[in-house]
Scaffold this active site. Structure first.
Site, PDB file in Angstrom:
ATOM      1  N   THR A   4     -36.903  13.828  64.458  1.00  0.00           N
ATOM      2  CA  THR A   4     -36.993  15.290  64.496  1.00  0.00           C
ATOM      3  C   THR A   4     -35.775  15.909  65.168  1.00  0.00           C
ATOM      4  OG1 THR A   4     -39.393  15.358  64.368  1.00  0.00           O
ATOM      5  CG2 THR A   4     -38.352  17.188  65.509  1.00  0.00           C
ATOM      6  N   SER A  57     -38.702   7.942  62.162  1.00  0.00           N
ATOM      7  CA  SER A  57     -38.846   6.675  62.899  1.00  0.00           C
ATOM      8  C   SER A  57     -39.894   5.751  62.288  1.00  0.00           C
ATOM      9  CB  SER A  57     -39.135   6.929  64.377  1.00  0.00           C
ATOM     10  OG  SER A  57     -40.421   7.458  64.559  1.00  0.00           O
ATOM     11  N   THR A  72     -39.581  10.408  67.478  1.00  0.00           N
ATOM     12  CA  THR A  72     -40.488  10.134  68.601  1.00  0.00           C
ATOM     13  C   THR A  72     -41.715   9.307  68.210  1.00  0.00           C
ATOM     14  OG1 THR A  72     -41.700  12.209  68.292  1.00  0.00           O
ATOM     15  CG2 THR A  72     -39.815  12.244  69.804  1.00  0.00           C
ATOM     16  N   ASP A  73     -41.983   9.201  66.900  1.00  0.00           N
ATOM     17  CA  ASP A  73     -43.236   8.532  66.505  1.00  0.00           C
ATOM     18  C   ASP A  73     -43.260   7.051  66.870  1.00  0.00           C
ATOM     19  OD1 ASP A  73     -44.206  10.908  65.574  1.00  0.00           O
ATOM     20  OD2 ASP A  73     -43.835  10.494  63.456  1.00  0.00           O
TER      21      ASP A  73
HETATM   22  C1  SIN Z   1     -40.067  10.788  63.669  1.00  0.00           C
HETATM   23  O1  SIN Z   1     -40.600  10.041  64.481  1.00  0.00           O
HETATM   24  O2  SIN Z   1     -39.062  10.463  63.028  1.00  0.00           O
HETATM   25  C2  SIN Z   1     -40.623  12.149  63.399  1.00  0.00           C
HETATM   26  C3  SIN Z   1     -41.256  12.763  64.583  1.00  0.00           C
HETATM   27  C4  SIN Z   1     -40.323  13.050  65.703  1.00  0.00           C
HETATM   28  O3  SIN Z   1     -39.193  12.640  65.778  1.00  0.00           O
HETATM   29  O4  SIN Z   1     -40.799  13.760  66.622  1.00  0.00           O
END
Ligand code: SIN
Length: 363
Positions: free
Chosen positions: A51, A93, A127-128
């Protein structure tokens, strides 16, 4: 002596170019000669996507922002560090694979080896699954200089986007001498967590990350980096010669769950299975029977908890009568972290007793 790319001797330039090629960089990174000349810490940033590099919520717009744009969005970086940037990948991710873990970890170790002038490395990541990558790096990058993983809960064009502050604070921590020896850490929302302990606990909020069992390591206050406790680094795995990581799957226990998923994982070639048990590692009759079937076939089973906090005793990996294998407890590792540790432990041994020793050593 800080490295100024514009006046670096040719050998240094060649070494950096070689490192960039190793990590898949498209070109030599953005540099801040003024900061380097002023003796500011030098920090290398490896961008992987997420993100923080996207332009819209919940859309296919991940991967729109390259590392140059990420750095350009935070001009204040120039006042605290001399940064180099590198594009490793630009994906959500969920698309990060075991093979990418290997390449990312080795690339970071190689870069740190080739660039003794670096204070640390920052990895930007979705973050995932960031907590899994953070733990993998913590377990495999031996260099004492800090690796800080960061991301954003809000996209780069979102109202109140958190990416620039997270990147800025991560560079601060990566350049901080007191961060040495603490392994790979995650920084979001000003909070610093051990890569081992941190987990994502909310789907959207900027304070999504926590370490419910052990707590945060520190905080990036405006004036200082504050450490709440010391961190003891755990044994690191040497992955220099590893070409492929073993398949390890996760099965979930719920009321009335049968063993179909575990049986299918075994058929698919799993060498290890982590079970997200109920409570303190409880199972259903169907899951328990499938775990025994898997262990009889030589698959190492780790039992953790789906509760999100607390511990499951590690045990010895042997049944009570010592005759057969038993599931290894995850300790206080969440199941997705237990999967990372089991993956690496299986490189050393497929004996559940040895795997239990590894898990005991990482509590
Ligand atoms: C991801 O993990 O690529 C999408 C969500 C994020 O980065 O918060």
């Amino acid at each position: 002596m800080p490295l100024n790319l514009q006046s670096a001797p040719r050998n240094s330039m060649r070494a950096i170019a070689a490192m960039c090629a190793l990590l898949g960089a498209a070109k030599l990174p953005a540099q801040n000669p003024a900061a380097a000349a002023a003796g500011k810490p030098q920090v290398h940033i490896v961008a992987t996507g997420g993100t923080i590099a996207s332009t819209n919520y919940y859309s296919a717009n991940v991967g729109k922002i390259g590392v140059d744009a990420l750095l350009a969005a935070v001009p204040a970086l120039a006042s605290i560090a001399s940064v180099t940037g590198q594009q490793f990948s630009n994906v959500a991710s969920g698309s990060i694979t075991q093979d990418m873990w290997l390449r990312l970890s080795r690339g970071i170790s190689d870069t740190l080896r080739a660039r003794p002038e670096l204070s640390g490395v920052v990895v930007t990541h979705g973050t995932d699954t960031i907590e899994e990558t953070a733990y993998f790096l913590d377990l495999t990058v031996a260099d004492p200089r800090p690796v800080i993983v960061t991301g954003a809960m809000r996209p780069s064009d979102g109202i109140g986007t958190d990416g620039p502050a997270n990147l800025y604070n991560s560079v601060r921590v990566a350049g901080e001498p007191s961060a040495r020896g603490r392994g790979t850490m995650l920084l979001l929302n000003d909070e610093i967590f051990a890569g081992r302990d941190v987990t994502k606990m909310n789907t959207v909020r900027p304070d999504a990350f926590g370490a419910p069992y052990r707590g945060a390591l520190g905080i990036a206050d405006p004036e200082h980096i504050v450490w709440h406790r010391s961190a003891t680094r755990q044994p690191v795995f040497d992955i220099a010669g590893v070409r492929e990581l073993p398949r390890v799957d996760i099965a979930y226990v719920y009321a009335g769950a049968d063993g179909a998923a575990i049986d299918a994982f075994v058929v698919a070639g799993a060498k290890g299975i982590v079970v997200a048990g109920v409570g303190r590692g409880g199972t259903s009759p169907g899951i328990g029977a499938a775990m025994r079937r898997a262990m009889e076939k030589g698959v190492v089973v780790v039992i953790g908890s789906r509760t999100g906090s607390g511990s499951v005793p590690v045990g010895t990996g042997a049944s009570r009568d010592g005759k057969g294998p038993a599931a290894v407890g995850s300790g206080d590792l969440p199941v997705q972290k237990a999967r990372v540790l089991l993956t690496l432990a299986l490189l050393r041994s497929t004996n559940p007793r040895d795997v239990a020793s590894v898990f005991a050593a990482h509590q």
